[in-house]
Design an enzyme around this catalytic site. Structure first.
Site, PDB file in Angstrom:
ATOM      1  N   LYS A 176       0.880  -1.186   0.000  1.00  0.00           N
ATOM      2  CA  LYS A 176       0.000   0.000   0.000  1.00  0.00           C
ATOM      3  C   LYS A 176       0.908   1.223   0.000  1.00  0.00           C
ATOM      4  O   LYS A 176       1.354   1.701   1.030  1.00  0.00           O
ATOM      5  CB  LYS A 176      -0.863  -0.030   1.268  1.00  0.00           C
ATOM      6  CG  LYS A 176      -2.223   0.634   1.196  1.00  0.00           C
ATOM      7  CD  LYS A 176      -2.269   2.023   0.615  1.00  0.00           C
ATOM      8  CE  LYS A 176      -2.132   3.111   1.635  1.00  0.00           C
ATOM      9  NZ  LYS A 176      -1.776   4.422   1.075  1.00  0.00           N
ATOM     10  N   GLY A 229       5.965   5.258   8.321  1.00  0.00           N
ATOM     11  CA  GLY A 229       5.165   6.480   8.169  1.00  0.00           C
ATOM     12  C   GLY A 229       5.151   7.262   9.466  1.00  0.00           C
ATOM     13  O   GLY A 229       6.040   7.115  10.312  1.00  0.00           O
ATOM     14  N   THR A 231       4.094   8.807  13.212  1.00  0.00           N
ATOM     15  CA  THR A 231       3.896   8.145  14.504  1.00  0.00           C
ATOM     16  C   THR A 231       2.419   7.968  14.832  1.00  0.00           C
ATOM     17  O   THR A 231       2.011   6.921  15.346  1.00  0.00           O
ATOM     18  CB  THR A 231       4.633   8.938  15.604  1.00  0.00           C
ATOM     19  OG1 THR A 231       6.029   8.893  15.286  1.00  0.00           O
ATOM     20  CG2 THR A 231       4.411   8.346  16.983  1.00  0.00           C
ATOM     21  N   THR A 233      -0.120   7.562  12.799  1.00  0.00           N
ATOM     22  CA  THR A 233      -0.647   6.439  11.998  1.00  0.00           C
ATOM     23  C   THR A 233      -0.113   5.123  12.552  1.00  0.00           C
ATOM     24  O   THR A 233      -0.849   4.128  12.653  1.00  0.00           O
ATOM     25  CB  THR A 233      -0.242   6.567  10.511  1.00  0.00           C
ATOM     26  OG1 THR A 233      -0.382   7.916  10.096  1.00  0.00           O
ATOM     27  CG2 THR A 233      -1.056   5.668   9.624  1.00  0.00           C
ATOM     28  N   GLY A 234       1.161   5.113  12.921  1.00  0.00           N
ATOM     29  CA  GLY A 234       1.768   3.900  13.462  1.00  0.00           C
ATOM     30  C   GLY A 234       1.045   3.439  14.722  1.00  0.00           C
ATOM     31  O   GLY A 234       0.802   2.238  14.908  1.00  0.00           O
ATOM     32  N   GLU A 251       8.206   1.738  11.526  1.00  0.00           N
ATOM     33  CA  GLU A 251       9.326   2.677  11.305  1.00  0.00           C
ATOM     34  C   GLU A 251       8.702   4.057  11.256  1.00  0.00           C
ATOM     35  O   GLU A 251       8.029   4.404  10.275  1.00  0.00           O
ATOM     36  CB  GLU A 251      10.029   2.368   9.977  1.00  0.00           C
ATOM     37  CG  GLU A 251      10.613   0.977   9.868  1.00  0.00           C
ATOM     38  CD  GLU A 251      11.879   0.793  10.680  1.00  0.00           C
ATOM     39  OE1 GLU A 251      12.374   1.785  11.248  1.00  0.00           O
ATOM     40  OE2 GLU A 251      12.349  -0.348  10.775  1.00  0.00           O
ATOM     41  N   CYS A 285      13.016  10.779   7.747  1.00  0.00           N
ATOM     42  CA  CYS A 285      12.735  10.474   9.168  1.00  0.00           C
ATOM     43  C   CYS A 285      13.972  10.666  10.017  1.00  0.00           C
ATOM     44  O   CYS A 285      13.882  10.983  11.189  1.00  0.00           O
ATOM     45  CB  CYS A 285      12.232   9.047   9.288  1.00  0.00           C
ATOM     46  SG  CYS A 285      13.354   7.846   8.573  1.00  0.00           S
ATOM     47  N   GLU A 386       8.073  16.899  14.961  1.00  0.00           N
ATOM     48  CA  GLU A 386       8.720  16.566  13.689  1.00  0.00           C
ATOM     49  C   GLU A 386       8.155  17.485  12.600  1.00  0.00           C
ATOM     50  O   GLU A 386       6.942  17.517  12.381  1.00  0.00           O
ATOM     51  CB  GLU A 386       8.446  15.103  13.325  1.00  0.00           C
ATOM     52  CG  GLU A 386       9.171  14.695  12.050  1.00  0.00           C
ATOM     53  CD  GLU A 386       8.830  13.294  11.570  1.00  0.00           C
ATOM     54  OE1 GLU A 386       7.641  12.918  11.596  1.00  0.00           O
ATOM     55  OE2 GLU A 386       9.756  12.585  11.148  1.00  0.00           O
TER      56      GLU A 386
HETATM   57  N1  LIG Z   1      11.464   5.437  10.458  1.00  0.00           N
HETATM   58  C1  LIG Z   1      11.493   5.319   9.138  1.00  0.00           C
HETATM   59  O1  LIG Z   1      12.140   4.431   8.576  1.00  0.00           O
HETATM   60  C2  LIG Z   1      10.754   6.311   8.266  1.00  0.00           C
HETATM   61  C3  LIG Z   1      11.133   6.439   6.939  1.00  0.00           C
HETATM   62  C4  LIG Z   1      10.439   7.357   6.152  1.00  0.00           C
HETATM   63  C5  LIG Z   1       9.408   8.112   6.685  1.00  0.00           C
HETATM   64  N2  LIG Z   1       9.069   7.972   7.986  1.00  0.00           N
HETATM   65  C6  LIG Z   1       8.010   8.815   8.572  1.00  0.00           C
HETATM   66  O2  LIG Z   1       6.897   8.919   7.695  1.00  0.00           O
HETATM   67  C7  LIG Z   1       6.210  10.152   7.905  1.00  0.00           C
HETATM   68  C8  LIG Z   1       5.915  10.816   6.579  1.00  0.00           C
HETATM   69  O3  LIG Z   1       5.212   9.975   5.765  1.00  0.00           O
HETATM   70  P1  LIG Z   1       3.642  10.102   5.527  1.00  0.00           P
HETATM   71  O4  LIG Z   1       3.182  11.494   5.685  1.00  0.00           O
HETATM   72  O5  LIG Z   1       3.331   9.392   4.237  1.00  0.00           O
HETATM   73  O6  LIG Z   1       3.088   9.241   6.757  1.00  0.00           O
HETATM   74  P2  LIG Z   1       1.610   8.713   6.990  1.00  0.00           P
HETATM   75  O7  LIG Z   1       1.620   8.027   8.303  1.00  0.00           O
HETATM   76  O8  LIG Z   1       0.613   9.765   6.762  1.00  0.00           O
HETATM   77  O9  LIG Z   1       1.390   7.657   5.803  1.00  0.00           O
HETATM   78  C9  LIG Z   1       2.225   6.531   5.640  1.00  0.00           C
HETATM   79  C10 LIG Z   1       1.434   5.448   4.924  1.00  0.00           C
HETATM   80  O10 LIG Z   1       0.383   5.022   5.788  1.00  0.00           O
HETATM   81  C11 LIG Z   1      -0.859   5.072   5.094  1.00  0.00           C
HETATM   82  N3  LIG Z   1      -1.933   5.287   6.076  1.00  0.00           N
HETATM   83  C12 LIG Z   1      -2.428   6.455   6.524  1.00  0.00           C
HETATM   84  N4  LIG Z   1      -3.437   6.234   7.403  1.00  0.00           N
HETATM   85  C13 LIG Z   1      -3.551   4.888   7.524  1.00  0.00           C
HETATM   86  C14 LIG Z   1      -4.400   4.028   8.285  1.00  0.00           C
HETATM   87  N5  LIG Z   1      -5.364   4.511   9.082  1.00  0.00           N
HETATM   88  N6  LIG Z   1      -4.235   2.704   8.175  1.00  0.00           N
HETATM   89  C15 LIG Z   1      -3.261   2.194   7.379  1.00  0.00           C
HETATM   90  N7  LIG Z   1      -2.453   2.955   6.610  1.00  0.00           N
HETATM   91  C16 LIG Z   1      -2.586   4.283   6.692  1.00  0.00           C
HETATM   92  C17 LIG Z   1      -0.670   6.197   4.100  1.00  0.00           C
HETATM   93  O11 LIG Z   1      -1.608   6.139   3.079  1.00  0.00           O
HETATM   94  C18 LIG Z   1       0.753   5.917   3.633  1.00  0.00           C
HETATM   95  O12 LIG Z   1       0.774   4.887   2.685  1.00  0.00           O
HETATM   96  C19 LIG Z   1       7.138  10.975   8.772  1.00  0.00           C
HETATM   97  O13 LIG Z   1       6.677  11.007  10.089  1.00  0.00           O
HETATM   98  C20 LIG Z   1       8.454  10.229   8.690  1.00  0.00           C
HETATM   99  O14 LIG Z   1       9.305  10.449   9.789  1.00  0.00           O
HETATM  100  C21 LIG Z   1       9.716   7.078   8.786  1.00  0.00           C
HETATM  101  O1  LIG Z   2      13.599   8.857   5.474  1.00  0.00           O
HETATM  102  S1  LIG Z   2      14.632   8.443   4.506  1.00  0.00           S
HETATM  103  O2  LIG Z   2      15.781   9.336   4.581  1.00  0.00           O
HETATM  104  O3  LIG Z   2      14.106   8.389   3.174  1.00  0.00           O
HETATM  105  C1  LIG Z   2      15.153   6.869   4.927  1.00  0.00           C
HETATM  106  C2  LIG Z   2      15.378   5.952   3.947  1.00  0.00           C
HETATM  107  C3  LIG Z   2      15.806   4.666   4.324  1.00  0.00           C
HETATM  108  C4  LIG Z   2      15.989   4.387   5.649  1.00  0.00           C
HETATM  109  C5  LIG Z   2      16.435   3.057   6.139  1.00  0.00           C
HETATM  110  O4  LIG Z   2      17.132   2.330   5.234  1.00  0.00           O
HETATM  111  C6  LIG Z   2      15.764   5.326   6.589  1.00  0.00           C
HETATM  112  C7  LIG Z   2      15.352   6.564   6.216  1.00  0.00           C
END
Ligand SMILES: NC(=O)c1ccc[n+]([C@@H]2O[C@H](COP(=O)([O-])OP(=O)(O)OC[C@H]3O[C@@H](n4cnc5c(N)ncnc54)[C@H](O)[C@@H]3O)[C@@H](O)[C@H]2O)c1
Ligand SMILES: O=S(=O)(O)c1ccc(CO)cc1
Length: 491
Positions: A176, A229, A231, A233-234, A251, A285, A386
């Site tokens: 997804k 994604g 926090t 949502t996580g 993550e 992230c 963030e």
């Molecule tokens: N730790 C890591 O490895 C890492 C890497 C990249 C990004 N991120 C984090 O991702 C965030 C940015 O990404 P974003 O805005 O797309 O995040 P997001 O949480 O909005 O979305 C991430 C994914 O989750 C899906 N989603 C949203 N609501 C959902 C639900 N209720 N159930 C299931 N899936 C759902 C979205 O459609 C998308 O595909 C930042 O907080 C960033 O730090 C973390």
């Molecule tokens: O958030 S990102 O910088 O895109 C990123 C990409 C990969 C990984 C882990 O491999 C972490 C962060």
């Protein structure tokens, strides 16, 4: 480009239009439409998961010898390498990252498939000599249908990081991708199919997270969710998982501390701090978004950092010289603008940036200048939330205790950076800082064989590394009786 044909999506190996609403992918540098598709309907989601489960049970993928699965995954890696340039260009169009960065991401996706091909081939079941008259054996079984839910900032990397180990372990995978960036996941599914992954084993279901992502997570046939994604949502996904007793890996976000000690190599530290926060426009992230500089060095360091930040090449992601491209959407830029306004209203001092760049080439894209705000306090919102953009907040520290107290004062604990010439300080601080990854005299570097993940609100579980494959398997302990005598009671 808005008369582009609608792209088919992959519903359990069938390429067809989804039954949901139309969604468009915009190139963040110009706002042009670069992709159009119809999202899946909830019926499509049901069909994809049912068929994925059927493919898991009947395709023979899980029963293949590990070297046979490995051969297919090596072919995936090979195809990614052969198509590296078109994939890098597609990733640039999908989310506006500079081409230099998208080329690195594509190379890392190929390496990820190669690594997990090898991991699957070399993973051994363990036999342990045991107490009593039996031999014990620890074996691993694939789970069935697993879901990979990914964000928009580095799609090809995060999708490869989930697809490769999940397939290596013998599972079916429902991907997804984020609404804004579905194109790479679709291409990866085509490549998997071409490499010989059985039909139906991989589906790509782009669409709204709260509808499609939620339905996938709640589905009883989905046995694990690997999520990258935000926090909040996580946490939502973790609640659903708790109800289903389903394992998840999360993550999540970060607000990583970069620490420059008084004895640091200043030139290297300035470069590293800039790369840590402004590469990927800070949409990372692990962005080193909170800077702590030894008070004795603070003024000089900030001056040099500011001059270099102001000179960064912001512009066209297709240009090889570009260091910072646009942000993902107009809405995301507005959110960053409001964070900057908040930081200034809290009392921060703007050293550079804080506005959109001027000029005809920036008019249509979602550009924002590299921004540094100094003189902040770690408990201000600008230091705690963030931002996910090119905004660095900076503050001095007085001694190691003061530094660690501030660096660790965050709900996030994803990564940290330390710049010093003294290996003993690096070791002490590196051990005491709370983070899943610590970089010393470097930043934002990765090895596929090194586990990655966060503590606290930055996540649960680890991706990558030799054990990255095990999270997609259930462990089973087997006891083999070796005694010729009948089993005695109460031994
Ligand atoms: N730790 C890591 O490895 C890492 C890497 C990249 C990004 N991120 C984090 O991702 C965030 C940015 O990404 P974003 O805005 O797309 O995040 P997001 O949480 O909005 O979305 C991430 C994914 O989750 C899906 N989603 C949203 N609501 C959902 C639900 N209720 N159930 C299931 N899936 C759902 C979205 O459609 C998308 O595909 C930042 O907080 C960033 O730090 C973390
Ligand atoms: O958030 S990102 O910088 O895109 C990123 C990409 C990969 C990984 C882990 O491999 C972490 C962060």
């Amino acid at each position: 480009m808005s008369n582009l044909e609608l792209l088919p999506i992959n519903i359990a190996g069938e390429w067809r239009l989804g039954g949901g609403g139309e969604s468009t992918t915009l190139y963040p540098a110009t706002g042009e439409v670069v992709g159009r598709l119809r999202a899946p309907s909830l019926e499509d989601v049901e069909e994809a998961i049912q068929k994925a489960d059927h493919a898991f049970r009947t395709s023979g993928w899980a029963q293949k010898k590990p070297h046979e699965r490995a051969a297919v995954l090596h072919r995936v890696a090979q195809l990614i390498r052969e198509r590296a340039e078109p994939l890098a260009q597609l990733q640039r169009l999908d989310n506006g990252k500079p081409i230099k960065e998208t080329r690195m991401l594509v190379a890392s996706a190929a390496a990820t498939f190669q690594f997990f091909a090898a991991a699957c081939e070399t993973m051994e079941e363990t036999i342990t000599p045991s107490r009593g008259d039996f031999m014990t054996m620890s074996v691993y079984e694939p789970m069935g249908v697993v879901a990979a839910i990914t964000p928009w900032n580095s799609p090809i990397a995060s999708e490869a990081q989930k697809l490769a180990p999940a397939l290596a372990a013998g599972n079916a995978v429902v991907v997804k991708p984020a609404e804004a960036t579905p194109l790479l996941a679709l291409e990866l599914a085509r490549i998997c199919e071409e490499a010989g992954v059985p039909k139906g084993l991989v589906s790509v279901l782009p669409g709204r997270g709260s509808v499609i992502g939620d339905a996938i997570t709640k589905h009883p046939l989905v046995k694990r969710v690997s999520f990258t994604g935000g926090t909040s949502t996580g946490k939502h996904i973790a609640h659903i998982a708790a109800d289903k007793m389903m394992p998840v890996s999360l993550e999540l976000g970060g607000k990583s501390a970069t620490m420059v000690l008084a004895d640091a190599d200043i030139d290297h530290a300035v470069n590293g701090v800039l790369y840590g926060i402004f590469s990927s426009s800070g949409e990372s992230c692990i962005a080193g978004s909170r800077l702590f500089v030894a008070r004795s060095l603070h003024a000089e360091f900030m001056q040099r950092l500011t001059a270099k930040a102001a000179a960064l090449q912001v512009g066209d992601p297709a240009d090889e010289r570009t260091q910072m491209g646009p942000l993902i959407t107009a809405k995301h830029r507005e959110s960053i603008e409001s964070y900057v306004a908040l930081g200034l209203s809290e009392g921060g001092r703007l050293l550079t940036g804080g506005q959109r760049p001027e000029g005809a080439q920036f008019e249509r894209g979602y550009y924002y200048r590299p921004t540094i705000i100094d003189g902040v306090k770690n408990d201000w919102q600008i230091c705690q939330q963030e931002i996910f953009g090119p905004v660095l907040v900076a503050m001095p520290f007085d001694n190691e205790d003061d530094l660690l107290a501030q660096a660790n004062d965050s709900v996030y604990a994803l990564a940290a950076g330390i710049w010093t010439r003294d290996y003993k300080s690096a070791w002490r601080i590196g051990r005491a800082v709370q983070a899943g990854t610590v970089w010393i005299n470097t930043y934002k570097q990765f090895s596929i064989s090194t586990p990655f993940g966060g503590w606290r609100d930055s996540g649960l579980g680890r991706e990558k590394g030799r054990l990255g494959i095990q999270q997609y398997m259930e462990q089973k302990s087997m006891y083999w009786g070796l005694n010729d005598q009948p089993l005695a009671w109460a031994n």
